[in-house]
Design a protein around this motif. Structure first.
Motif, short mmCIF file in Angstrom:
data_model
loop_
_atom_site.label_atom_id
_atom_site.label_comp_id
_atom_site.label_asym_id
_atom_site.label_seq_id
_atom_site.Cartn_x
_atom_site.Cartn_y
_atom_site.Cartn_z
N PRO A 58 -0.86 1.99 7.04
CA PRO A 58 -0.51 3.09 6.11
C PRO A 58 -0.89 4.47 6.63
O PRO A 58 -0.43 5.48 6.08
CB PRO A 58 -1.29 2.73 4.84
N LYS A 59 -1.69 4.53 7.67
CA LYS A 59 -2.07 5.83 8.23
C LYS A 59 -1.00 6.39 9.16
O LYS A 59 -0.94 7.60 9.39
CB LYS A 59 -3.39 5.71 8.98
N VAL A 60 -0.16 5.48 9.72
CA VAL A 60 0.83 5.94 10.69
C VAL A 60 2.27 5.63 10.28
O VAL A 60 3.22 6.19 10.85
CB VAL A 60 0.55 5.31 12.08
N VAL A 61 2.46 4.72 9.31
CA VAL A 61 3.81 4.37 8.85
C VAL A 61 4.07 5.06 7.51
O VAL A 61 3.25 4.97 6.59
CB VAL A 61 3.94 2.83 8.70
N GLN A 62 5.20 5.73 7.41
CA GLN A 62 5.52 6.46 6.18
C GLN A 62 6.09 5.54 5.11
O GLN A 62 5.80 5.70 3.92
CB GLN A 62 6.53 7.57 6.50
N SER A 63 6.89 4.55 5.51
CA SER A 63 7.45 3.59 4.56
C SER A 63 8.07 2.43 5.32
O SER A 63 8.39 2.54 6.51
CB SER A 63 8.51 4.25 3.66
N CYS B 186 0.85 -1.19 0.00
CA CYS B 186 0.00 0.00 0.00
C CYS B 186 0.89 1.24 0.00
O CYS B 186 2.12 1.14 0.02
CB CYS B 186 -0.93 0.01 1.21
N THR B 187 0.27 2.40 -0.01
CA THR B 187 0.99 3.67 -0.02
C THR B 187 0.65 4.44 1.24
O THR B 187 -0.50 4.40 1.71
CB THR B 187 0.62 4.50 -1.26
N VAL C 138 4.66 -0.63 3.12
CA VAL C 138 4.15 0.72 2.86
C VAL C 138 5.17 1.46 2.01
O VAL C 138 6.34 1.63 2.40
CB VAL C 138 3.90 1.48 4.18
N ASN C 139 4.74 1.89 0.83
CA ASN C 139 5.59 2.71 -0.03
C ASN C 139 5.37 4.19 0.30
O ASN C 139 4.24 4.60 0.60
CB ASN C 139 5.25 2.47 -1.51
N PRO C 140 6.44 4.98 0.24
CA PRO C 140 6.28 6.40 0.55
C PRO C 140 5.35 7.09 -0.45
O PRO C 140 5.30 6.71 -1.62
CB PRO C 140 7.70 6.95 0.47
N LYS C 141 4.65 8.06 0.03
CA LYS C 141 3.72 8.79 -0.82
C LYS C 141 4.49 9.75 -1.71
O LYS C 141 5.38 10.47 -1.25
CB LYS C 141 2.73 9.57 0.06
N GLU C 142 4.16 9.72 -2.99
CA GLU C 142 4.85 10.61 -3.93
C GLU C 142 4.40 12.04 -3.72
O GLU C 142 3.22 12.33 -3.56
CB GLU C 142 4.54 10.18 -5.37
N GLU C 143 5.39 12.93 -3.70
CA GLU C 143 5.10 14.36 -3.51
C GLU C 143 4.58 14.98 -4.79
O GLU C 143 4.99 14.61 -5.88
CB GLU C 143 6.37 15.08 -3.03
#
Length: 446
Positions: free
Chosen positions: A412-417, A320-321, A441-446
């Motif tokens: 995914p709500k509390v872990v960044q990656s 997930c992201t 958890v994959n980091p969210k793309e900016e």
């Protein structure tokens, strides 16, 4: 002075009117005609054939009646209900103390007809298991014109009393982590352990059931695990027919060691049954106790079922992201164990482990054996229900669906990656099988 006397007289008159109005309300709005009579009620609470409200601490060959609270002994605090059985109308209802006259008697004026009178210490008719006994008495009667009808009403134990104990030989052979689950065959159960042995519990009387189920989990001093499931059948009646569990039955079950060794574990039960209506005690014959477990006291060992622990949905990997509210493809874990699930250890590691304080969970816990704090959190997260836990704790659950979704979606709500791993290890008392659930958890793309 005359003014003060007048005020006192007026106040007394008002109180008198108020008392009359209260009594009228308690007795209902039953308008009395020319055919009125009177119910004169004599009410007592009875246990082991003894009228408790008139007994001292020890009476009748040592029958103890002083271990109930005053509210359960003193009938003045009981609720009294009088019903017209012809019309099904309640014609009087209130506390016994409120229905007594100045002479301490319960005298209720009633029209000529047919009635029932019921009294109880609290409304426990639909309570499955309680630490409070449920006493109730009920009787029908008729009222004739101008006649006082005397009714004697005994309020007796209207549930099944249960007490658990262990013998000295059991304590020598087994550790103190044992647990015993007793159920009445109708979804009322109670777990006993070292903290509540000797404490009495009161089970709702089941309909058309003649036996209790007892499940024991214990570990020998050598570290060997044993589970025993036993059925305790009530002895036949005087005519040899089936005797169902009944109000007033009082069971005392004691666990004893049956000669356990390093290679052989054996637990036995001794059971006393007291009929509290009359105070008669019998010992349940050994042939009325049937065992299903690793060893049978005094008999051959039943063959073990073929070892089988199976998983559905385990092992599993999900991606997930960061910030996602859902995890694609997430499914529950279904566990089957033919011998019964004895332990379900959950070990949490990876990125989420350091954040477990947010949900107040430890990194490792056994779903089958949780302390009250962890149990409350796990049930609150909807990972398991209270009924499911009772079955898992008893070791009798052979199929369980572990609903981890409510916990995993938090990742995914509390872990960044990074990876978070949930290891599930299941034991049936003989074999152990485990698997991992990994959430990346994959980091969210900016």
């Amino acid at each position: 002075m005359k003014r003060y006397k007048g005020l006192i007289w007026l106040l007394g008159l008002m109180i008198g009117f108020s008392s009359c109005e209260m009594r009228d309300e308690i007795l209902g709005k039953n308008e009395l005609g020319e055919n009125a009579g009177t119910l004169e009620l004599n009410l007592t609470s009875v246990y082991n054939g003894v009228e408790m409200s008139r007994a001292g601490e020890v009476v009748d060959n040592g029958t103890t009646t002083g271990n109930f609270n005053e509210e359960d002994i003193n009938v003045d605090g009981y609720t009294l209900v009088v019903t017209n059985t012809d019309t099904q109308e309640e014609v009087a209802k209130g506390l016994v103390s409120e229905l007594k006259n100045a002479d301490g008697k319960v005298l209720i004026p009633l029209n000529e007809g047919n009635y029932s009178v019921k009294a109880y210490n609290y409304d426990g008719a639909n309570v499955s298991v309680s630490e409070r006994p449920y006493f109730k008495g009920e009787q029908t009667f008729s009222v004739k014109k101008g006649i006082s009808t005397n009714v004697g009403l005994n309020c007796k134990l209207s549930c099944i009393e249960m007490e658990l104990g262990v013998t000295a030989s059991f304590l020598e052979a087994f550790k103190d982590d044992y647990s015993i689950t007793v159920d009445n065959g109708d979804n009322a159960n109670q777990i006993f352990n070292k903290d509540n042995l000797g404490k009495k519990y009161y089970f709702q009387t089941p309909s058309q059931k003649n036996s209790l189920n007892v499940s024991v989990k214990a570990t020998s001093t050598e570290g060997n695990f044993i589970e025993l499931v036993a059925t305790v059948q009530k002895p036949a009646d005087a005519e040899g027919g089936i005797a169902n569990l009944a109000d007033g039955d009082s069971f005392v079950i004691n666990l004893t060691d049956e000669g356990s060794t390093d290679s052989y574990l054996s637990i036995g039960l001794t059971v006393d049954l007291t009929f509290t209506e009359v105070g008669e005690t019998i010992e349940i014959p050994v042939e009325n106790i049937t065992y299903d477990g690793p060893s049978v006291p005094g008999g051959e060992t039943d063959p073990e079922p073929e070892a089988a622990i199976t998983f559905e949905g385990l092992p599993a990997k999900y991606t997930c992201t960061a910030g996602d509210s859902e995890i694609e493809g997430l499914q529950d874990v279904h566990i089957s164990a033919t011998r019964g699930i004895k332990n379900l250890n959950v070990t949490i590691s990876g990125e989420i482990a350091g954040l477990l304080g947010m949900v107040q969970l430890p990194e490792t816990f056994d779903i089958c054996n949780m302390d009250e704090d962890v149990k409350e959190k796990v049930i609150g997260l909807q990972l398991v229900t209270d009924d499911e836990y009772n079955q898992l704790h008893a070791g009798t659950c052979t199929d369980f669906t572990f609903k981890l979704g409510s916990l995993l979606v938090l990742i995914p709500k509390v872990v960044q990656s990074g990876d978070s791993v949930f290891n599930l290890s299941v034991s049936d008392g003989v074999d152990t099988k485990s698997g991992d659930i990994t959430v990346t958890v994959n980091p969210k793309e900016e």
